[in-house]
Design a protein around this motif. Sequence first.
Motif, PDB file in Angstrom:
ATOM      1  N   ALA A  16      16.049  17.333-103.545  1.00 38.47           N
ATOM      2  CA  ALA A  16      16.380  15.923-103.326  1.00 38.47           C
ATOM      3  C   ALA A  16      15.204  15.008-103.645  1.00 38.47           C
ATOM      4  O   ALA A  16      15.409  13.801-103.887  1.00 38.47           O
ATOM      5  N   MET A  17      13.978  15.542-103.671  1.00 37.99           N
ATOM      6  CA  MET A  17      12.819  14.724-104.012  1.00 37.99           C
ATOM      7  C   MET A  17      12.910  14.179-105.433  1.00 37.99           C
ATOM      8  O   MET A  17      12.232  13.213-105.780  1.00 37.99           O
ATOM      9  N   GLN A  18      13.763  14.773-106.259  1.00 38.04           N
ATOM     10  CA  GLN A  18      13.918  14.317-107.636  1.00 38.04           C
ATOM     11  C   GLN A  18      14.686  13.003-107.742  1.00 38.04           C
ATOM     12  O   GLN A  18      14.804  12.441-108.838  1.00 38.04           O
TER      13      GLN A  18
ATOM     14  N   PRO B 200      17.088  23.559-104.229  1.00 37.16           N
ATOM     15  CA  PRO B 200      18.219  22.830-103.648  1.00 37.16           C
ATOM     16  C   PRO B 200      18.488  23.257-102.211  1.00 37.16           C
ATOM     17  O   PRO B 200      18.144  24.375-101.799  1.00 37.16           O
ATOM     18  N   ASN B 201      19.093  22.355-101.447  1.00 35.18           N
ATOM     19  CA  ASN B 201      19.484  22.698-100.081  1.00 35.18           C
ATOM     20  C   ASN B 201      20.470  23.866-100.109  1.00 35.18           C
ATOM     21  O   ASN B 201      21.373  23.919-100.943  1.00 35.18           O
ATOM     22  N   GLY B 202      20.274  24.791 -99.186  1.00 38.38           N
ATOM     23  CA  GLY B 202      21.177  25.930 -99.112  1.00 38.38           C
ATOM     24  C   GLY B 202      20.885  27.004-100.123  1.00 38.38           C
ATOM     25  O   GLY B 202      21.680  27.943-100.268  1.00 38.38           O
ATOM     26  N   ALA B 203      19.752  26.893-100.814  1.00 39.31           N
ATOM     27  CA  ALA B 203      19.411  27.920-101.811  1.00 39.31           C
ATOM     28  C   ALA B 203      19.163  29.257-101.123  1.00 39.31           C
ATOM     29  O   ALA B 203      18.628  29.316-100.013  1.00 39.31           O
ATOM     30  N   ALA B 204      19.555  30.334-101.777  1.00 39.14           N
ATOM     31  CA  ALA B 204      19.325  31.666-101.226  1.00 39.14           C
ATOM     32  C   ALA B 204      17.824  31.921-101.107  1.00 39.14           C
ATOM     33  O   ALA B 204      17.038  31.515-101.973  1.00 39.14           O
ATOM     34  N   GLU B 205      17.441  32.602-100.034  1.00 38.87           N
ATOM     35  CA  GLU B 205      16.014  32.862 -99.818  1.00 38.87           C
ATOM     36  C   GLU B 205      15.421  33.663-100.966  1.00 38.87           C
ATOM     37  O   GLU B 205      14.270  33.445-101.354  1.00 38.87           O
TER      38      GLU B 205
END
Length: 344
Positions: free
Chosen positions: A168-170, A188-193
């Motif tokens: 989101a900083m983009q 991204p939010n919710g990205a796999a670890e």
Amino acid sequence: MLPPRIVRRLVLAPLLVVLTVVALVTLPIWLLVVTAASLRLPPPQRRGTRLVWFAVAWLTLESMALAACLGLWVACGFGGRLHRDEHQERHYALIRWFLSRVYDAAVRIFQLSIEIDEPPPGPGESSRRLTRPVIVLSRHAGPGDSVLLVHHLLTRYDRRPRILMKAAMQFDPSLDVVVNRLPNAFVPNGAAESGVLTEIRRLASGMDADDALVIFPEGGNFTPKRRLRAILRLEDKGLTEDAARARRMENLMAPRPNGALAAIDACPEADVIFVAHTGLDDLVTLGDIWRKLPMRAEIKAKWWRVRAADVPRDRDDQIRWLFDQWERIDAWVAENRPTPAPTP
């Protein structure tokens, strides 16, 4: 959802320039509005004009940085030579210039002062230059801590920071442009670890003595609710000892070790720098800034260094060691946190 890159370049970047022009033209009106809005506060607490001046300064610097990015893009063959060392150095110089101007504006407008207790140099090292790559592990609390940290790495230590940031900083146009041209990563939010760890390993594995990888092991700004969720997450995983240690830390969230340990494994020759800081911890939201921003913003920080040879290599030992360092940061923050001013 983040718009595609072409949309961000054609819409958000020009929009920032337009907003800057509008802000400059309408500056007297905004000053009158915020002055009227803050009349209910005692005179020492009327901070609206300072916030407006800083916002306009930030927008102006962002627009100038975007113009510089365009010039650099043309100069490197319309983007064809962006990844060459000389063009990378020009982009780091641009970030250094931008953050230095932001820092200067903060010092003037908010009477900002920063006191940093830094690690001493080792044998054969100058006070301004360590001779190894470094992994910087910092607490995350208050506005602008990452900005100040990167500013210090660039200006005092002449490092090339590598940072893992939220996608989101983009939405910030100048950040989007210049950071995507350098070895950084947006997640991204919710990205796999697994994907996050892959990016951390990529950034860490290519470091040399000029680089510094910056990681915030807490995963986000400290809040009491997030601290509690971090403790409950450890308890749900059956990590009762780690949860108990996290409960004893009142100023920090429990560190998430996987990212930090992935960086250490990918660059075992790196020294590790831990960063503690305090001063603006209570200013998390815009509302907090409006109500509580002090007349003089004072930030204290302490950095300490663990040499690569002293970093544990067994995973269980590494996790205990990381919690040890986090407890040290927590104790330092408790000792150095300024007394909060009474809310008007």
